[in-house]
Design a protein around this motif. Structure first.
Motif, PDB file in Angstrom:
ATOM      1  N   ARG A  82       0.797  -1.235   0.000  1.00  0.00           N
ATOM      2  CA  ARG A  82       0.000   0.000   0.000  1.00  0.00           C
ATOM      3  C   ARG A  82       0.823   1.274   0.000  1.00  0.00           C
ATOM      4  O   ARG A  82       0.288   2.354  -0.228  1.00  0.00           O
ATOM      5  N   ILE A  83       2.110   1.161   0.293  1.00  0.00           N
ATOM      6  CA  ILE A  83       2.942   2.365   0.273  1.00  0.00           C
ATOM      7  C   ILE A  83       4.092   2.242  -0.722  1.00  0.00           C
ATOM      8  O   ILE A  83       4.220   3.052  -1.641  1.00  0.00           O
ATOM      9  N   ALA A  84       4.909   1.195  -0.550  1.00  0.00           N
ATOM     10  CA  ALA A  84       6.118   1.093  -1.387  1.00  0.00           C
ATOM     11  C   ALA A  84       5.756   0.903  -2.868  1.00  0.00           C
ATOM     12  O   ALA A  84       6.310   1.591  -3.730  1.00  0.00           O
ATOM     13  N   LEU A  85       4.835   0.000  -3.162  1.00  0.00           N
ATOM     14  CA  LEU A  85       4.515  -0.263  -4.576  1.00  0.00           C
ATOM     15  C   LEU A  85       3.879   0.931  -5.283  1.00  0.00           C
ATOM     16  O   LEU A  85       4.321   1.315  -6.366  1.00  0.00           O
ATOM     17  N   PRO A  86       2.856   1.568  -4.690  1.00  0.00           N
ATOM     18  CA  PRO A  86       2.276   2.733  -5.392  1.00  0.00           C
ATOM     19  C   PRO A  86       3.288   3.846  -5.650  1.00  0.00           C
ATOM     20  O   PRO A  86       3.166   4.585  -6.614  1.00  0.00           O
ATOM     21  N   LEU A  87       4.283   3.939  -4.769  1.00  0.00           N
ATOM     22  CA  LEU A  87       5.286   4.999  -4.953  1.00  0.00           C
ATOM     23  C   LEU A  87       6.393   4.579  -5.910  1.00  0.00           C
ATOM     24  O   LEU A  87       7.251   5.378  -6.243  1.00  0.00           O
ATOM     25  N   SER A  88       6.368   3.316  -6.320  1.00  0.00           N
ATOM     26  CA  SER A  88       7.448   2.816  -7.178  1.00  0.00           C
ATOM     27  C   SER A  88       7.007   2.658  -8.622  1.00  0.00           C
ATOM     28  O   SER A  88       7.583   1.864  -9.366  1.00  0.00           O
ATOM     29  N   ARG A  89       5.969   3.355  -8.994  1.00  0.00           N
ATOM     30  CA  ARG A  89       5.451   3.185 -10.354  1.00  0.00           C
ATOM     31  C   ARG A  89       6.497   3.429 -11.443  1.00  0.00           C
ATOM     32  O   ARG A  89       6.546   2.681 -12.421  1.00  0.00           O
ATOM     33  N   PRO A  90       7.377   4.438 -11.303  1.00  0.00           N
ATOM     34  CA  PRO A  90       8.388   4.604 -12.363  1.00  0.00           C
ATOM     35  C   PRO A  90       9.288   3.377 -12.497  1.00  0.00           C
ATOM     36  O   PRO A  90       9.575   2.935 -13.603  1.00  0.00           O
ATOM     37  N   ALA A  91       9.702   2.831 -11.349  1.00  0.00           N
ATOM     38  CA  ALA A  91      10.584   1.663 -11.394  1.00  0.00           C
ATOM     39  C   ALA A  91       9.833   0.452 -11.936  1.00  0.00           C
ATOM     40  O   ALA A  91      10.367  -0.312 -12.747  1.00  0.00           O
ATOM     41  N   LEU A  92       8.582   0.298 -11.495  1.00  0.00           N
ATOM     42  CA  LEU A  92       7.781  -0.831 -11.977  1.00  0.00           C
ATOM     43  C   LEU A  92       7.565  -0.728 -13.489  1.00  0.00           C
ATOM     44  O   LEU A  92       7.647  -1.727 -14.208  1.00  0.00           O
ATOM     45  N   ALA A  93       7.311   0.494 -13.956  1.00  0.00           N
ATOM     46  CA  ALA A  93       7.097   0.693 -15.394  1.00  0.00           C
ATOM     47  C   ALA A  93       8.373   0.368 -16.165  1.00  0.00           C
ATOM     48  O   ALA A  93       8.328  -0.290 -17.216  1.00  0.00           O
ATOM     49  N   ALA A  94       9.506   0.792 -15.625  1.00  0.00           N
ATOM     50  CA  ALA A  94      10.783   0.512 -16.302  1.00  0.00           C
ATOM     51  C   ALA A  94      11.043  -0.984 -16.352  1.00  0.00           C
ATOM     52  O   ALA A  94      11.399  -1.538 -17.401  1.00  0.00           O
ATOM     53  N   VAL A  95      10.800  -1.659 -15.209  1.00  0.00           N
ATOM     54  CA  VAL A  95      10.999  -3.115 -15.166  1.00  0.00           C
ATOM     55  C   VAL A  95      10.034  -3.801 -16.139  1.00  0.00           C
ATOM     56  O   VAL A  95      10.412  -4.729 -16.861  1.00  0.00           O
ATOM     57  N   ALA A  96       8.793  -3.303 -16.186  1.00  0.00           N
ATOM     58  CA  ALA A  96       7.793  -3.904 -17.086  1.00  0.00           C
ATOM     59  C   ALA A  96       8.247  -3.793 -18.545  1.00  0.00           C
ATOM     60  O   ALA A  96       8.174  -4.772 -19.304  1.00  0.00           O
ATOM     61  N   ILE A  97       8.718  -2.622 -18.929  1.00  0.00           N
ATOM     62  CA  ILE A  97       9.154  -2.437 -20.325  1.00  0.00           C
ATOM     63  C   ILE A  97      10.334  -3.364 -20.643  1.00  0.00           C
ATOM     64  O   ILE A  97      10.310  -4.103 -21.635  1.00  0.00           O
TER      65      ILE A  97
END
Lengths: 351, 280
Positions: free
Chosen positions: B188-203
């Motif tokens: 609920r905190i770390a993941l929502p704030l990590s969207r740029p990193a998650l998006a980069a990893v996803a790409i």
């Protein structure tokens, strides 16, 4: 609401002892300020009380409940952080209600409590905004609102005003004082700013190297500092402390001088006289104009530099020879260990 | 010349310069799409950017020549599953390595990173024997598990760890005081704030899986289990010569999901960068 009791509380990080046996009794509804120099352990002590850090030894009681092994969320405390620690991905309303949502409080109740807190802090117009859309002062109010909403027994403030500019800090200080009067909860406040400590506290706890140096009301600490450290820490500009032997006129101060190794004189208690009239004389090495008065740096031969607050628009100029005088009851006497020596003619009411 | 005119000329110069630099990157792409609409003869005839006759039939023949729809689906579902699993595993592992203090955590990171120094080509043979021993050859399982838990997963974990380490600790403390568990703070905190990193990893992960060639080549043998990189090389005549018009039409189709992923993830990255940390 509840009081707080610390019994011989210690905190170690590996082999390093940060809190070294702290005993403290905080009454229900008190506003207590922890103050001390950087690294003295005041924030660590607050985190130990909050449950964010485990206690290494001793007992922490909130009300009558021993909370050493109780997790942070169940201690009945709420904390306001220096950095505000608002969740950037949630709106003001969601931020304030987040803790209640986690505790599965009914949405209608959450809404009511958030609205009440928002009204108290004049945040009604900002509920739909995100933290990034708020000013520093508004963010701090949201952080306080988040604490209010959870209805804690004890509020913990960790240097909450440090990131605000000077004007806003004064304003928020007044708001926090008003909030304490209105809510009446126990509040523990950490700061390194002694003006904040003096203006807010019912009682100040002065810490050094993980130990309490003195606990008392602001007036008590100012007038009756227990030792040289407290004497110099409380008061701005800080107290002049010089070796008694270096001051030729020390005998003229009067009173019993047995065992007196150093004497302390607050800058605001020293008065400027003609060079020939004062208890001792010196040369002004720097004169800093502060508006309401001037802060003089006076070189006294054999004793070093004295800070003197001279009120009024007229100030001694740099390079001028002046005399300094002080009322005997305003002189603080300290022994070889830096402890205060009570004196019959020093302060009224001193024991 | 006024300041405004100077700025305008400067801007025009920039646009022209960048357009020239872009030609080597954009031209092959346009050539590929355009040739996908040409006949084989026209591709090797007089060069032209646009086809004389638009052969839409190429795109139908692509699906008739081999089970291209099935192969297309294989690539999509494998890439999506790999991306999803990698996001879960790398964010959990990255969070643990960034935030949970345990003996040997730094050593574990060094150990993981050192595994990246071994090229995939070196490990493909032992991996093949392992997969064959498990009876998973000619299935999609190795194409999912190897990227998630192999070097690609390690890169993703390292990226997430570095990002989590930079998140303000106060936010997690606030979450703890609000009653969140460790997993709650992550979710609920770390993941929502990590969207740029998650998006980069996803790409990165999606593209890696989408372009994976060596592993499918080694592990797959059935035509209907092929993924796109294998299928694209399969548009050949009976003599093994490439059918360029079909290959280029199929390649044009193969690019579509990549563009979609870029558009979605890029927006996520830009939006997330707009969020600031705890103070400002």
């Amino acid at each position: 609401m509840a009081g707080l009791t610390l019994n011989n509380v210690t905190k170690k990080f590996g082999a390093v002892s940060v809190i070294k046996g702290v005993d403290l009794e905080v009454n229900d509804g008190d506003f207590v300020v922890f103050v001390g120099p950087s690294g003295c352990g005041k924030s660590t002590l607050l985190r130990v009380i909050s449950g964010l850090e485990d206690v290494s030894g001793g007992e922490i009681r909130i009300g009558d409940r021993l909370v050493n092994d109780v997790q942070a969320a169940r201690r009945g405390v709420a904390m306001v952080f220096q950095s505000y620690a608002l969740y950037p991905h949630l709106t003001v309303e969601q931020n304030m209600g987040f803790g209640l949502k986690v505790r599965k409080v009914k949405p209608a109740d959450i809404k009511t409590r958030v609205r009440e807190a928002a009204a108290t802090l004049k945040l009604e117009d900002f509920l739909e905004r995100y933290p990034r859309e708020l000013s520093g002062g508004q963010r701090q109010r949201v952080a306080i609102g988040r604490a209010i909403v959870s209805d804690p027994a004890i509020f913990l403030f960790d240097e909450p005003l440090s990131n605000l500019d000077a004007e806003l800090r004064v304003h928020m200080r007044a708001e926090i004082a008003a909030l304490h009067q209105r809510l009446g909860n126990t509040m523990i406040y950490v700061t390194h700013d002694q003006i904040e400590a003096m203006t807010l506290a019912d009682r100040i706890v002065i810490l050094r190297d993980g130990q309490i140096e003195q606990v008392g009301s602001p007036r008590e600490l100012y007038s009756h500092p227990k030792n040289v450290f407290v004497a110099q820490f409380i008061g701005s500009p800080k107290m002049n402390v010089v070796e008694a032997a270096s001051l030729s006129a020390v005998s003229e101060i009067g009173g019993d001088l047995a065992g007196v190794v150093s004497v302390g004189m607050r800058p605001e208690h020293l008065t400027v006289t003609q060079p020939t009239d004062g208890l001792f004389r010196g040369r002004v090495s720097l004169s800093e104009y502060t508006g309401a008065g001037s802060l003089l740096h006076v070189e006294v031969p054999g004793s070093g530099t004295f800070l003197v607050l001279q009120n009024g628009p007229e100030a001694a100029e740099t390079g001028a020879e002046i005399g300094l005088s002080i009322e005997p009851e305003n002189v603080h006497r300290f022994d070889a260990n830096g402890l205060r020596i009570p004196s019959s003619n020093s302060l009224k009411g001193e024991t | 010349m006024t300041y405004r005119q100077q700025q305008r000329i400067k801007r025009i110069c920039w646009v022209i310069s960048l357009s020239i630099v872009a030609i080597p990157f954009v031209f092959p792409f346009l050539w590929m799409v355009s040739s996908g609409f040409k006949s084989a003869n026209e591709i090797f005839g007089q060069p032209s950017l646009l086809p004389d006759v638009w052969r839409w039939r190429n795109f139908v023949e692509v699906f008739e020549y081999q089970p291209f729809a099935r192969q297309y689906f294989n690539s999509i579902y494998i890439a999506l599953v790999v991306t999803g699993l990698t996001l879960i595993v790398s964010s959990l592992a990255g969070y643990a390595l960034a935030r949970i203090r345990f003996a040997g955590s730094v050593l574990l990171v060094v150990f993981l990173l050192s595994a990246l120094m071994v090229p995939e080509e070196v490990t493909i043979i032992p991996n093949f024997f392992l997969i064959r021993w498990l009876g998973l050859t000619d299935t999609h399982v190795p194409l999912i598990l190897l990227p998630v838990f192999g070097p690609q997963g390690v890169v993703a974990t390292f990226l997430m760890r570095q990002y989590f380490m930079a998140l303000p600790k106060d936010l997690e403390d606030a979450g703890e005081l609000d009653g969140l568990s460790r997993i709650g703070i992550w979710w609920r905190i770390a993941l929502p704030l990590s969207r740029p990193a998650l998006a980069a990893v996803a790409i990165i992960t999606f593209l890696h899986s989408w372009n994976l060639f060596l592993e499918p080549l080694v592990f797959l043998s059935s035509l209907e289990k092929f993924t796109l990189p294998l299928a694209l090389g399969n548009f050949t005549d009976p003599y093994g010569m490439p059918l360029w018009h079909l290959q280029l039409a199929a390649t044009s189709l193969a690019v579509v999901p990549v563009i979609i992923v870029y558009v979605i993830a890029q927006r996520q990255i830009v939006e997330s960068f707009a969020m600031t940390g705890v103070k400002g």
